[in-house]
Motif scaffolding. Structure first.
Motif, mmCIF file in Angstrom:
data_model
loop_
_atom_site.group_PDB
_atom_site.id
_atom_site.type_symbol
_atom_site.label_atom_id
_atom_site.label_comp_id
_atom_site.label_asym_id
_atom_site.label_seq_id
_atom_site.Cartn_x
_atom_site.Cartn_y
_atom_site.Cartn_z
ATOM 1 N N ASP A 164 3.090 7.931 -29.184
ATOM 2 C CA ASP A 164 2.102 8.848 -28.603
ATOM 3 C C ASP A 164 1.185 9.424 -29.684
ATOM 4 O O ASP A 164 1.547 9.490 -30.855
ATOM 5 C CB ASP A 164 2.852 9.994 -27.904
ATOM 6 N N GLU A 165 0.016 9.869 -29.237
ATOM 7 C CA GLU A 165 -0.918 10.435 -30.224
ATOM 8 C C GLU A 165 -0.486 11.804 -30.728
ATOM 9 O O GLU A 165 -0.962 12.254 -31.763
ATOM 10 C CB GLU A 165 -2.323 10.490 -29.648
ATOM 11 N N ARG A 166 0.430 12.444 -30.017
ATOM 12 C CA ARG A 166 0.937 13.739 -30.505
ATOM 13 C C ARG A 166 2.155 13.485 -31.389
ATOM 14 O O ARG A 166 3.135 12.872 -30.952
ATOM 15 C CB ARG A 166 1.312 14.636 -29.335
ATOM 16 N N PRO A 167 2.150 13.961 -32.614
ATOM 17 C CA PRO A 167 3.244 13.686 -33.543
ATOM 18 C C PRO A 167 4.621 14.105 -33.024
ATOM 19 O O PRO A 167 5.600 13.400 -33.250
ATOM 20 C CB PRO A 167 2.879 14.499 -34.788
ATOM 21 N N LEU B 228 6.596 21.111 -37.139
ATOM 22 C CA LEU B 228 6.441 19.654 -37.150
ATOM 23 C C LEU B 228 7.065 19.048 -38.401
ATOM 24 O O LEU B 228 7.712 17.993 -38.338
ATOM 25 C CB LEU B 228 4.951 19.283 -37.101
ATOM 26 N N SER C 254 -3.563 17.601 -34.871
ATOM 27 C CA SER C 254 -3.350 16.318 -34.181
ATOM 28 C C SER C 254 -2.491 16.511 -32.936
ATOM 29 O O SER C 254 -2.497 15.683 -32.030
ATOM 30 C CB SER C 254 -2.735 15.299 -35.132
ATOM 31 N N GLU C 255 -1.740 17.616 -32.900
ATOM 32 C CA GLU C 255 -0.970 17.928 -31.686
ATOM 33 C C GLU C 255 -1.905 18.360 -30.558
ATOM 34 O O GLU C 255 -1.602 18.208 -29.391
ATOM 35 C CB GLU C 255 0.000 19.076 -31.964
ATOM 36 N N GLY D 166 -4.946 15.109 -30.631
ATOM 37 C CA GLY D 166 -4.447 13.740 -30.756
ATOM 38 C C GLY D 166 -4.650 13.210 -32.157
ATOM 39 O O GLY D 166 -5.631 13.536 -32.817
ATOM 40 N N GLY D 167 -3.702 12.371 -32.555
ATOM 41 C CA GLY D 167 -3.767 11.865 -33.926
ATOM 42 C C GLY D 167 -4.291 10.453 -34.033
ATOM 43 O O GLY D 167 -4.267 9.850 -35.106
ATOM 44 N N THR D 168 -4.745 9.880 -32.908
ATOM 45 C CA THR D 168 -5.156 8.476 -32.960
ATOM 46 C C THR D 168 -6.648 8.294 -32.757
ATOM 47 O O THR D 168 -7.145 7.177 -32.835
ATOM 48 C CB THR D 168 -4.411 7.682 -31.866
ATOM 49 N N SER D 169 -7.346 9.378 -32.479
ATOM 50 C CA SER D 169 -8.777 9.258 -32.216
ATOM 51 C C SER D 169 -9.563 9.438 -33.510
ATOM 52 O O SER D 169 -9.196 10.247 -34.365
ATOM 53 C CB SER D 169 -9.163 10.338 -31.198
ATOM 54 N N TYR D 170 -10.639 8.662 -33.619
ATOM 55 C CA TYR D 170 -11.456 8.712 -34.840
ATOM 56 C C TYR D 170 -12.916 8.980 -34.491
ATOM 57 O O TYR D 170 -13.406 8.530 -33.452
ATOM 58 C CB TYR D 170 -11.377 7.374 -35.586
ATOM 59 N N ILE D 171 -13.597 9.699 -35.344
ATOM 60 C CA ILE D 171 -15.053 9.807 -35.249
ATOM 61 C C ILE D 171 -15.566 9.223 -36.555
ATOM 62 O O ILE D 171 -15.353 9.797 -37.617
ATOM 63 C CB ILE D 171 -15.518 11.269 -35.075
ATOM 64 N N GLY D 172 -16.185 8.065 -36.449
ATOM 65 C CA GLY D 172 -16.579 7.350 -37.666
ATOM 66 C C GLY D 172 -15.323 6.911 -38.397
ATOM 67 O O GLY D 172 -14.428 6.304 -37.803
ATOM 68 N N GLN E 82 -7.349 0.608 -35.770
ATOM 69 C CA GLN E 82 -6.771 0.704 -37.105
ATOM 70 C C GLN E 82 -5.252 0.759 -37.037
ATOM 71 O O GLN E 82 -4.602 0.885 -38.058
ATOM 72 C CB GLN E 82 -7.267 1.978 -37.786
ATOM 73 N N HIS E 83 -4.744 0.739 -35.832
ATOM 74 C CA HIS E 83 -3.307 0.933 -35.683
ATOM 75 C C HIS E 83 -2.526 -0.324 -36.046
ATOM 76 O O HIS E 83 -3.080 -1.401 -36.137
ATOM 77 C CB HIS E 83 -2.996 1.366 -34.256
ATOM 78 N N CYS F 81 -18.614 7.441 -30.811
ATOM 79 C CA CYS F 81 -17.908 7.602 -32.082
ATOM 80 C C CYS F 81 -16.458 7.991 -31.849
ATOM 81 O O CYS F 81 -15.591 7.724 -32.655
ATOM 82 C CB CYS F 81 -18.582 8.681 -32.923
ATOM 83 N N GLY F 82 -16.209 8.698 -30.743
ATOM 84 C CA GLY F 82 -14.874 9.213 -30.481
ATOM 85 C C GLY F 82 -13.874 8.165 -30.035
ATOM 86 O O GLY F 82 -12.704 8.461 -29.870
ATOM 87 N N GLU F 83 -14.351 6.949 -29.828
ATOM 88 C CA GLU F 83 -13.413 5.911 -29.387
ATOM 89 C C GLU F 83 -12.393 5.605 -30.474
ATOM 90 O O GLU F 83 -12.683 5.694 -31.658
ATOM 91 C CB GLU F 83 -14.197 4.640 -29.067
ATOM 92 N N THR F 84 -11.203 5.222 -30.021
ATOM 93 C CA THR F 84 -10.148 4.907 -30.967
ATOM 94 C C THR F 84 -10.492 3.634 -31.712
ATOM 95 O O THR F 84 -10.824 2.631 -31.111
ATOM 96 C CB THR F 84 -8.829 4.719 -30.202
ATOM 97 N N ARG F 85 -10.437 3.730 -33.002
ATOM 98 C CA ARG F 85 -10.731 2.537 -33.809
ATOM 99 C C ARG F 85 -9.490 1.655 -33.892
ATOM 100 O O ARG F 85 -8.377 2.158 -33.922
ATOM 101 C CB ARG F 85 -11.128 2.970 -35.213
ATOM 102 N N SER G 203 1.569 7.852 -35.237
ATOM 103 C CA SER G 203 1.080 7.940 -33.849
ATOM 104 C C SER G 203 0.089 6.805 -33.592
ATOM 105 O O SER G 203 -0.741 6.511 -34.448
ATOM 106 C CB SER G 203 0.364 9.263 -33.634
ATOM 107 N N GLY G 204 0.215 6.208 -32.429
ATOM 108 C CA GLY G 204 -0.703 5.127 -32.053
ATOM 109 C C GLY G 204 -0.202 3.751 -32.444
ATOM 110 O O GLY G 204 -0.678 2.741 -31.909
#
Lengths: 221, 481
Positions: free
Chosen positions: A88-91, B352, B270-271, B274-280, A28-29, A22-26, A62-63
């Motif tokens: 980057d994933e960090r804002p 931020l 998200s810092e 991470g802000g790009t990872s999703y669960i569901g 959606q970017h 579930c934790g995989e990046t979807r 991000s992403g």
């Protein structure tokens, strides 16, 4: 007892696997590729392209991935990419990347003195589709900032279908040429021809000449 | 197909329809008794089923009412037991705090009394004034000085001596009176002290009496609930409903508080993750923020449970005091740590937001302007981030109340639903019965022509039979033979 332990272990492992899955990046970017026409008098319009890019930088998260490339005499080349970034994933880091990106673009626009002799829009589109597909983004956009008048150098072959599946091509600021004023059908034919090429390639086509409506450019989240 | 059927008998539609009508009426007439029996049987079965269903529902409602009553009774008993227990604790604390000092107070009072006694005794030791001094002086003064100078001199001397002795005696008396007065005035504060001590004792005894009367009230109510008195049960139901709505309102407020809390920490999270990872369909950073809030609420639950304010987890309540106190400190520490993390996240959020604002300004081509008093919202956010977790910790109280009252409210709702269903079932049975009666009448209306014909024939036959009977001998009934 051992049987019970094994079962519990299996259940925990399954739960962990599910969570990891579930934790995989979807996908959606978003990925945006801005093609800037640098031929002839169109170089004068580059300030507008800068404005569009600034708007994009403020919109993307991000992403998301972004790239700016010029439309040159032969645009199907990595050298034509002025700047590119995947945020980057960090804002906070993403903000720094955006600042750096803006700086790169400003330096490039300042450095443009003379326009290119020919206009290879097809090459640029090919390069864009390659970049966008590599990003694996869920939403892919090519923004063509040009008058859409293709002028190929002798020997360049571009009369073949372009693969643009899942890509939305938006023609921005399509300026009218002097000949268009004499016969507006030329302008309409030009737009129609590009629309046909994009749709045949599997992409979606849109035209946006009023840059005040940039908020409709990219699907808001 | 329908048009083919219409034209089955004739090309003329009207004629064909007339034939069809005739066939239908004939068929209905011939099958009248069977149709009636079928319809009546159907009505009877539906009516009986509906009645049966209604009875079953009523029985279920009755059972549910008893169960609800038991639940309500048990909740009321528990609540009162807790209240009585609390009152006893108060009585105990009054006894240990106030009446434990009673021996020393008693000693104090008896000391004061003995002091007063001693002073009193000292005060009455004052020698009384010699009774006949004045008379003696007057008598000596009244003795006539009859010419003899020596006698007169002696008498004067005696008079003087007596007078001076009287004066001395008076002076001594006055002095001893003064001492007595002094002793008596010294007794005054002792009296006051004694009065104060006794008032203190009275107050303590009065407070005990108050507590005793409160306990009496609770006990009366407890007995009423145990006996299942109607008034007590009605009071409990009303109290349960009030609790339900009040706790629901507080929980809604808590949900809003939680949302604000979430907004404070979701972005800075998200810092960290991470802000790009999703669960569901949800961002991992959002889930992480929610988890922090949930953990805070859970810690709050455990904290209040360990403090024995709520009683959601009997296991925690039944722990020994040492362990419980440890748990209080552990949960409080975790809650404080989480609140500190939230405060720092809130600060990060502010940073931020500032950074994003600065970026937007630079992208728009405007120079970045440093706003005045920027520290105020920063501090405000940090304080909110720190306080909200503790505020959310108190959600345990309305939550417990909500859970307990929901049982009663749901029970009442289910009871009302069963009642309504039973009524609907009964109504359905009656409606079906009436409908079938109506259909039977309608049926007879369709075949009224053959029915009328039948009646006419029957009447004719009856008439004929009657005329035949009149021709036979009177008084002889063949059927009896």
């Amino acid at each position: 007892m051992t049987y019970l332990r094994v079962n519990t272990g299996l259940i925990i492992a399954a739960l962990l696997l599910t969570l990891v899955g579930c934790g995989e990046t979807r996908p959606q970017h978003r990925a945006v590729y801005l093609l800037m026409d640098t031929s002839g008098t169109y170089t004068e319009e580059l300030a507008k392209a800068q404005g569009i890019m600034n708007y994009l930088l403020a919109t993307l998260d991000s992403g998301d991935a972004v790239a700016v490339a010029r439309i040159d005499s032969g645009s199907f080349s990595e050298k034509d990419i002025v700047a590119k970034a995947t945020f980057d994933e960090r804002p906070s880091v993403a903000n720094q990347q955006k600042r750096a990106f803006k700086q790169q673009l400003d330096v490039y626009v300042k450095s443009v003195r003379h326009g290119s002799r020919h206009t290879d829009i097809t090459g640029g589109l090919l390069q864009a589709s390659e970049f966008l597909n590599e990003t694996g983004a869920g939403e892919k956009y090519v923004l063509v900032f040009s008058d859409l008048e293709e002028d190929l150098e002798k020997g360049h072959i571009r009369d073949f279908p372009i693969a643009l599946e899942g890509i939305r091509v938006v023609a921005l600021n399509v300026t009218k040429l002097r000949t268009d004023n004499i016969d507006p059908r030329d302008y309409l034919r030009r737009l129609e021809a590009w629309q046909k090429r994009v749709v045949e390639g599997g992409g979606q086509w849109a035209v946006m000449n009023d840059l005040e409506r940039l908020d409709q450019l990219i699907a808001a989240r | 197909m329908p048009t083919e059927l219409i034209h089955l008998w004739s090309d003329n539609a009207a004629a064909s329809l007339a034939i069809w009508l005739f066939v239908l009426v004939l068929a209905m007439y011939l099958g009248r008794s069977q149709s009636h029996a079928l319809l009546q049987a159907l009505a009877r079965s539906i009516y009986r089923s509906a009645r049966l269903g209604a009875r079953a529902l009523s029985r279920a409602q009755q059972q549910l009412r008893e169960r609800n009553r038991a639940v309500l009774q048990s909740a009321g008993e528990q609540q009162l037991q807790r209240a009585i227990e609390r009152e006893f604790v108060r009585v105990n604390s009054i006894i240990t705090r106030d009446l434990a000092h009673y021996p020393s107070l008693h000693r104090q009072i008896s000391d004061t009394v003995s002091k007063i006694e001693k002073d009193y005794e000292a005060a009455i030791d004052t020698p009384p004034m010699p009774p006949a001094w004045v008379e003696v002086v007057e008598t000596v003064a009244a003795i006539p000085r009859s010419g003899d100078a020596a006698v007169a001199k002696i008498l004067d001397k005696i008079h003087e001596t007596v007078e001076s002795a009287q004066a001395e005696s008076l002076q001594a008396y006055q002095k001893s009176s003064q001492v007595s007065h002094k002793l008596l005035s010294r007794m005054q504060p002792l009296w006051r002290k004694l009065d104060g001590d006794l008032a203190d004792v009275k107050q303590r005894v009065d407070s005990l009496e108050d507590r005793a009367s409160v306990i009496d009230g609770f006990m009366t109510e407890y007995r009423a609930i145990r006996s299942g008195a109607q008034e007590a049960m009605a009071r409990l139901t009303s109290s349960s409903l009030t609790q339900f709505f009040v706790s629901a309102l507080v929980l809604i407020i808590a949900v809003f508080g939680g949302l604000i809390n979430f907004q404070l920490i979701a972005m800075p999270m998200s810092e960290m993750v991470g802000g790009t990872s999703y669960i569901g369909a949800m961002k991992t950073s959002d889930i992480a923020a929610l988890v922090i809030i949930m953990v805070e609420i859970a810690m709050g639950l455990f904290l209040l449970e360990s403090l024995r304010i709520t009683h959601l987890f009997p296991m925690i309540g039944s722990m020994d005091d040492k362990m419980r106190r440890r748990m209080v400190w552990i949960t409080f520490t975790i809650l404080t740590v989480l609140a500190t993390i939230e405060a720092s996240l809130a600060y990060m959020r502010d940073l931020l937001a500032l950074d994003r604002e600065a970026l937007k300004q630079s992208l728009a081509g405007a120079s970045v302007v440093e706003a005045n008093f920027r520290w105020i919202p920063s501090v405000g956010q940090m304080v909110m981030g720190f306080v909200l977790p503790f505020a959310l910790a108190f959600v345990a109280i309305p939550l417990e109340s909500f859970i307990q009252s929901t049982r009663t409210v749901l029970g009442m709702f289910a009871e009302a639903t069963l009642k309504v269903l039973a009524v609907v079932c009964r109504l359905l049975g009656a409606v079906v019965q009436q409908m079938v009666r109506f259909i039977i009448h309608l049926y007879d209306l369709v075949i009224m022509v053959p029915l009328a014909f039948e009646r006419w024939i029957s009447a004719g036959r009856a008439r004929m039979a009657k005329s035949n009977d009149s021709r036979t001998e009177p008084g002889l009934d063949y059927s009896e033979v």
